[in-house]
Scaffold this motif. Sequence first.
Motif, PDB file in Angstrom:
ATOM      1  N   UNK A  55      10.372  10.111 -17.786  1.00  0.00           N
ATOM      2  CA  UNK A  55       9.288  10.562 -16.923  1.00  0.00           C
ATOM      3  C   UNK A  55       9.369   9.907 -15.550  1.00  0.00           C
ATOM      4  N   UNK A  56       9.741   8.619 -15.508  1.00  0.00           N
ATOM      5  CA  UNK A  56       9.870   7.965 -14.202  1.00  0.00           C
ATOM      6  C   UNK A  56      10.997   8.593 -13.388  1.00  0.00           C
ATOM      7  N   UNK A  57      12.121   8.856 -14.016  1.00  0.00           N
ATOM      8  CA  UNK A  57      13.258   9.452 -13.297  1.00  0.00           C
ATOM      9  C   UNK A  57      12.909  10.847 -12.786  1.00  0.00           C
ATOM     10  N   UNK A  58      12.290  11.666 -13.650  1.00  0.00           N
ATOM     11  CA  UNK A  58      11.919  13.020 -13.231  1.00  0.00           C
ATOM     12  C   UNK A  58      10.862  12.977 -12.137  1.00  0.00           C
ATOM     13  N   UNK A  59       9.852  12.123 -12.309  1.00  0.00           N
ATOM     14  CA  UNK A  59       8.789  12.034 -11.314  1.00  0.00           C
ATOM     15  C   UNK A  59       9.283  11.514  -9.981  1.00  0.00           C
ATOM     16  N   UNK A  60      10.201  10.539 -10.006  1.00  0.00           N
ATOM     17  CA  UNK A  60      10.734   9.986  -8.755  1.00  0.00           C
ATOM     18  C   UNK A  60      11.590  11.007  -8.034  1.00  0.00           C
ATOM     19  N   UNK A  61      12.462  11.691  -8.771  1.00  0.00           N
ATOM     20  CA  UNK A  61      13.308  12.706  -8.139  1.00  0.00           C
ATOM     21  C   UNK A  61      12.468  13.830  -7.545  1.00  0.00           C
ATOM     22  N   UNK A  62      11.495  14.305  -8.310  1.00  0.00           N
ATOM     23  CA  UNK A  62      10.633  15.379  -7.822  1.00  0.00           C
ATOM     24  C   UNK A  62       9.764  14.890  -6.664  1.00  0.00           C
ATOM     25  N   UNK A  63       9.300  13.648  -6.734  1.00  0.00           N
ATOM     26  CA  UNK A  63       8.483  13.110  -5.658  1.00  0.00           C
ATOM     27  C   UNK A  63       9.260  12.958  -4.360  1.00  0.00           C
ATOM     28  N   UNK A  64      10.508  12.504  -4.440  1.00  0.00           N
ATOM     29  CA  UNK A  64      11.330  12.394  -3.235  1.00  0.00           C
ATOM     30  C   UNK A  64      11.620  13.770  -2.650  1.00  0.00           C
ATOM     31  N   UNK A  65      11.883  14.739  -3.522  1.00  0.00           N
ATOM     32  CA  UNK A  65      12.109  16.103  -3.035  1.00  0.00           C
ATOM     33  C   UNK A  65      10.871  16.632  -2.328  1.00  0.00           C
ATOM     34  N   UNK A  66       9.698  16.365  -2.888  1.00  0.00           N
ATOM     35  CA  UNK A  66       8.449  16.811  -2.271  1.00  0.00           C
ATOM     36  C   UNK A  66       8.211  16.118  -0.936  1.00  0.00           C
ATOM     37  N   UNK A  67       8.446  14.798  -0.908  1.00  0.00           N
ATOM     38  CA  UNK A  67       8.221  14.034   0.320  1.00  0.00           C
ATOM     39  C   UNK A  67       9.123  14.495   1.452  1.00  0.00           C
ATOM     40  N   UNK A 117      -0.808  14.110   0.012  1.00  0.00           N
ATOM     41  CA  UNK A 117      -0.275  14.336  -1.337  1.00  0.00           C
ATOM     42  C   UNK A 117       1.253  14.361  -1.403  1.00  0.00           C
ATOM     43  N   UNK A 118       1.966  14.980  -0.465  1.00  0.00           N
ATOM     44  CA  UNK A 118       3.421  14.999  -0.602  1.00  0.00           C
ATOM     45  C   UNK A 118       4.091  13.647  -0.406  1.00  0.00           C
ATOM     46  N   UNK A 119       3.434  12.702   0.294  1.00  0.00           N
ATOM     47  CA  UNK A 119       4.097  11.438   0.623  1.00  0.00           C
ATOM     48  C   UNK A 119       3.627  10.266  -0.235  1.00  0.00           C
ATOM     49  N   UNK A 120       2.640  10.473  -1.093  1.00  0.00           N
ATOM     50  CA  UNK A 120       2.166   9.394  -1.963  1.00  0.00           C
ATOM     51  C   UNK A 120       3.067   9.172  -3.174  1.00  0.00           C
ATOM     52  N   UNK A 135       2.307   7.339   4.740  1.00  0.00           N
ATOM     53  CA  UNK A 135       0.859   7.427   4.515  1.00  0.00           C
ATOM     54  C   UNK A 135       0.095   6.998   5.765  1.00  0.00           C
ATOM     55  N   UNK A 136       0.529   5.928   6.410  1.00  0.00           N
ATOM     56  CA  UNK A 136      -0.162   5.463   7.613  1.00  0.00           C
ATOM     57  C   UNK A 136      -0.068   6.497   8.739  1.00  0.00           C
ATOM     58  N   UNK A 137       1.073   7.164   8.857  1.00  0.00           N
ATOM     59  CA  UNK A 137       1.207   8.215   9.867  1.00  0.00           C
ATOM     60  C   UNK A 137       0.229   9.359   9.608  1.00  0.00           C
ATOM     61  N   UNK A 138       0.149   9.790   8.357  1.00  0.00           N
ATOM     62  CA  UNK A 138      -0.739  10.908   8.030  1.00  0.00           C
ATOM     63  C   UNK A 138      -2.206  10.489   8.156  1.00  0.00           C
ATOM     64  N   UNK A 139      -2.529   9.267   7.743  1.00  0.00           N
ATOM     65  CA  UNK A 139      -3.903   8.800   7.882  1.00  0.00           C
ATOM     66  C   UNK A 139      -4.352   8.817   9.341  1.00  0.00           C
ATOM     67  N   UNK A 140      -3.439   8.490  10.256  1.00  0.00           N
ATOM     68  CA  UNK A 140      -3.786   8.534  11.676  1.00  0.00           C
ATOM     69  C   UNK A 140      -4.146   9.959  12.098  1.00  0.00           C
ATOM     70  N   UNK A 141      -3.406  10.947  11.597  1.00  0.00           N
ATOM     71  CA  UNK A 141      -3.715  12.341  11.925  1.00  0.00           C
ATOM     72  C   UNK A 141      -5.047  12.775  11.302  1.00  0.00           C
TER      73      UNK A 141
END
Length: 435
Positions: free
Chosen positions: A196-208, A232-235, A275-281
Amino acid sequence: MAGSALRHSVDNATGRRSRPPPVSCWARTEPIGRSPPSITGGDDPSREEKAPHAVTSHSSTTRAVPPRKGPGPRSSHRVRASPAAAHDQPSRFGPGWFAAVMGTGIVADAAATLPRGLPGLVDAATVVWAGAAVLLIVLAVGYLRQRTLRAHAGDPALAQFFGAPPMALLTVGAGTLLLGRRLVGERAALDVGWALWSAGTALGLATACAVPYLMVTRHRFAPQAAFGGWLMPVVPPLVSAATGALLVPHVPAGQPRLAMLLGCYALLGLGLVAVLLVLAMVYSRLVHHDAPSGAVVPTVWIGVGALDQAVTALGTLASAAPSALPAPYARGTAVAALLGGIGIWGFAMLWLVLATALTVREVRTGLPFAPTWWSFIFPLGACVTGTGALAARTGSQLFVWAAVTLYVVLVAAWSAVSWKSLRHAVGHLRASARR
């Protein structure tokens, strides 16, 4: 339907431009603003298609963008299902519903890391984790079967919530390591946790990477369009860093373990800066335009979860560092977890106060249920885990009882949102049956 009602409230909250800005003699005047968000699926027929050349306006300037030569990026509406088709198939849902898995899973994970235990708490948390795992399977199968990935990728609002599925995988994976071994055994829990960590990390990096690319090249937004869902995409990389630390001791010592630890720190840096970049926006949108209302308000809480995930990651990685780093650097990670963690936690509390005030303001005028209510839950859970990490590192009773208090609030909020979601789902199924 729920999707159209939610989208109507979002449009009212963000304020769509009603008049085109001044244009030059050769520029087209189609408005290019987009408004956030609906996480229920479906499309909005009132959305404007992306103009190949249009006018962009800002608070100080208005400029016309000349037409591109040659083929340009395809408009997002060309890859989406038609609005009529989307509304005619109410059984379809957006990726944001995976936030229900995130919220349910972190209720269990937070209980396992709480600095003060209660009799039966771990047993109850194990049951909640099992429920989150079942819900993850049900949603994953249902989402893949409906085959709406391309349609949602072309939607400027729904695409933001592609970050929810990887975080759902990571949250359930962490629960497997913390709680699941009592049910499935040590070896099976570790194997499932790695998967689950490997799948979630790979999918999360693709999303980010993919969602910001789509925002730049295919989606168009008005200046007031930023909202908490853009986080959501960068968290997901932050969640990968925090949960990956649980796996570091299980990696063979030497270079493999060092690589795992450093990779998690790289994920922490990637996610925190983004996250800090998006929070500024988001903050700029809050102070320069009308206050959010309706379904947008709960998404302000996502900022709290993002910041506290960074605090959690600093703490868990510092605990794992001595097994991989030389002593001076391991001590440095402990200092960073303490001082950096407290600093970020303070900023998270400021954002928590702001999000709470905006929510109370909206509740006074009426805050109808929407799937975005799950945006309350995971951030509260991240507050618990981040505060608990600081309590474990400092021994301060301030952090201990703050974590316990936040966990009580988390359980109450999760119970309320779960009940509302269940009623919403039952009503949705009944409406589908009548059709």
